[in-house]
Design a protein around this motif. Sequence first.
Motif, short mmCIF file in Angstrom:
data_model
loop_
_atom_site.label_atom_id
_atom_site.label_comp_id
_atom_site.label_asym_id
_atom_site.label_seq_id
_atom_site.Cartn_x
_atom_site.Cartn_y
_atom_site.Cartn_z
N ASP B 39 0.82 -1.21 0.00
CA ASP B 39 0.00 0.00 0.00
C ASP B 39 0.86 1.26 0.00
O ASP B 39 1.67 1.47 0.90
CB ASP B 39 -0.90 0.02 1.24
CG ASP B 39 -1.72 -1.25 1.36
OD1 ASP B 39 -2.57 -1.48 0.51
OD2 ASP B 39 -1.48 -2.01 2.33
N VAL B 40 0.65 2.11 -0.99
CA VAL B 40 1.39 3.37 -1.07
C VAL B 40 0.69 4.41 -0.19
O VAL B 40 -0.53 4.58 -0.24
CB VAL B 40 1.46 3.86 -2.53
CG1 VAL B 40 2.06 5.25 -2.61
CG2 VAL B 40 2.28 2.88 -3.36
N VAL B 41 1.47 5.08 0.66
CA VAL B 41 0.88 6.04 1.60
C VAL B 41 1.37 7.47 1.38
O VAL B 41 0.86 8.40 1.99
CB VAL B 41 1.16 5.62 3.06
CG1 VAL B 41 0.49 4.29 3.35
CG2 VAL B 41 2.66 5.52 3.35
N PHE B 42 2.36 7.64 0.51
CA PHE B 42 2.88 8.99 0.28
C PHE B 42 3.62 9.03 -1.04
O PHE B 42 4.37 8.12 -1.37
CB PHE B 42 3.84 9.38 1.41
CG PHE B 42 4.56 10.69 1.18
CD1 PHE B 42 3.90 11.90 1.35
CD2 PHE B 42 5.89 10.70 0.78
CE1 PHE B 42 4.57 13.10 1.14
CE2 PHE B 42 6.55 11.90 0.56
CZ PHE B 42 5.89 13.10 0.74
N GLU B 62 6.43 6.28 -0.92
CA GLU B 62 6.53 5.58 0.37
C GLU B 62 5.36 4.63 0.49
O GLU B 62 4.21 5.03 0.35
CB GLU B 62 6.45 6.59 1.53
CG GLU B 62 7.61 7.56 1.58
CD GLU B 62 8.60 7.23 2.68
OE1 GLU B 62 8.48 6.16 3.31
OE2 GLU B 62 9.50 8.07 2.90
N ALA B 86 -1.15 13.42 -4.26
CA ALA B 86 -0.80 14.03 -2.98
C ALA B 86 -1.88 13.74 -1.93
O ALA B 86 -1.58 13.39 -0.80
CB ALA B 86 -0.62 15.53 -3.15
N ASP B 87 -3.14 13.85 -2.35
CA ASP B 87 -4.23 13.60 -1.42
C ASP B 87 -4.66 12.15 -1.38
O ASP B 87 -5.24 11.69 -0.41
CB ASP B 87 -5.45 14.46 -1.81
CG ASP B 87 -5.20 15.93 -1.55
OD1 ASP B 87 -4.46 16.23 -0.58
OD2 ASP B 87 -5.71 16.78 -2.30
N PRO B 89 -2.64 9.03 -2.27
CA PRO B 89 -1.50 8.25 -2.74
C PRO B 89 -1.86 6.78 -3.03
O PRO B 89 -1.19 6.12 -3.82
CB PRO B 89 -0.48 8.35 -1.60
CG PRO B 89 -1.27 8.79 -0.41
CD PRO B 89 -2.44 9.57 -0.91
#
Lengths: 374, 128
Positions: B39-42, B62, B86-87, B89
């Motif tokens: 899972d991409v968080v940033f 990230e 950005a909002d 990810p």
Amino acid sequence: MAADLDAARATPLTGMLAELGGKMVSYADHALPVQFAGVMAEHTHTRTAASLFDVSHMGQVTVRGPGAAEALEALIPANLIGLAEGRQRYGLLTNSAGGIEDDLMAARLGPDHFVLVVNGACRDADFALLKAGLPGLEVSMAEDRALIALQGPKAEAALSALWPEAAEMRFMDVREAVVDGISVLVARAGYTGEDGYEISVSAQDATRLAKLLLAQQDVLPAGLGARDSLRLEAGLPLMGNDMGPDVSPAQAGLGWGIPKIRRTGGARAGGFPGADAILAEFENGAARSRVGLRPVGRAPMRAGIVLFADQEGGTPVGEIQSGGFGPTVGGPIAMGRVDAARAQPGTTLYGEMRGKRLPVEVVPLPFTPAQYKR
Amino acid sequence: MTLSTMRFTEAHEWLRPDEEDPTVVTVGITSHAAEQLGDVVFVELPEPPATVAKDDEVAVIESVKAASEILAPVDGEVLEVNEALADNPGQASEDPMGEGWFFTMKIADPDALAALMTEAAYKAHIGE
């Protein structure tokens, strides 16, 4: 990684969990799943339902013989003499320099009978330390047992469907039980901040028990990735990151692991490795302490990131030891050790990553409230 | 547009040439990479316009597991970035080959694309 994995020891559950789709990695020299459906999904499932984790890499040490409690107190600054049968306590193995060799759970099964659960990466060193430190006592490391963690708000329903007494246990109770004909040792505890159980079972029965638990409503397998984000949100320290042989209990924020009775002025003050330094630091205040940290932006700040008081210049005032993304929090979270003067919640610090200093706020721990059934 | 015009890099990025102007490409990470990352968080993206050289670190991604760098697949100029990342990810994990694109770039040397892997070559590269 592949070579590591080939060299890793299989646990009694490794084969079964790989078949269930676990992505296996080598962790503490054991082949364990890092994830199944995905870290985020498994994390959320643990907070809302129940997850089964293989934690068989952890060492299960039996300590038995006359004076076992007294002897253990000479190694661990906990109140083990006062520990009731059928209960367990958190404790630390300290060293003569005042650092932490490992953290553990100590369960009392009888007047002179304890079971310690120690970290997988420390099991050999701990065993040597215990063997040397407990002469005349039986000290044995279980080589033929699995440890299954069942964690989450639905854990009680799942286990009590197989063994109704599970519902009667309180947080940190320990009971020997028979679940569908399988002899187990059950502790109501865990490393996620959720209610749940850790179940010790023989290697030969482990797969059958795991399958029985996974067949219960709401129970899914989860891996090390979710275990780490869950414990981080719960503010629980990780050996090797948040504590270690050169980190004192006070600096690791583990004052709650050393009760009054073992502190200066207590009835059984001191008498464990490094006691003078460790207790003096509690009296005088530690130069640094472990704090919760919330990056202000969205970028996770991970272990090793150096913290500063100002956006430019100055010398480091701390460092992140554990950090990542908190799925329940919905943003990046971290824990680090910072100078005492910077440890107040509300303090803004700056973490240096990729050449930039980004703001991070000191916050109280835990990030998500504990759900233990006390 | 079919997948066949896409190109791929060893760093698990895809490039999709624009139908009108094939010297402009959209860049993202492959489904294979997204699966490995978790899972991409940033996502941190460059500020366009930005001139970049092949293998420059142009973005940071990230996941719940780790940070990874997104490298410029070829020399060129970053024209536009996917501000939605950005909002959100998570788009980079959920739809890596579509809504989870990272940026568009103008390629300095149009022949550079031909040197990259085709879809078939990339599939062979990842052992599919």
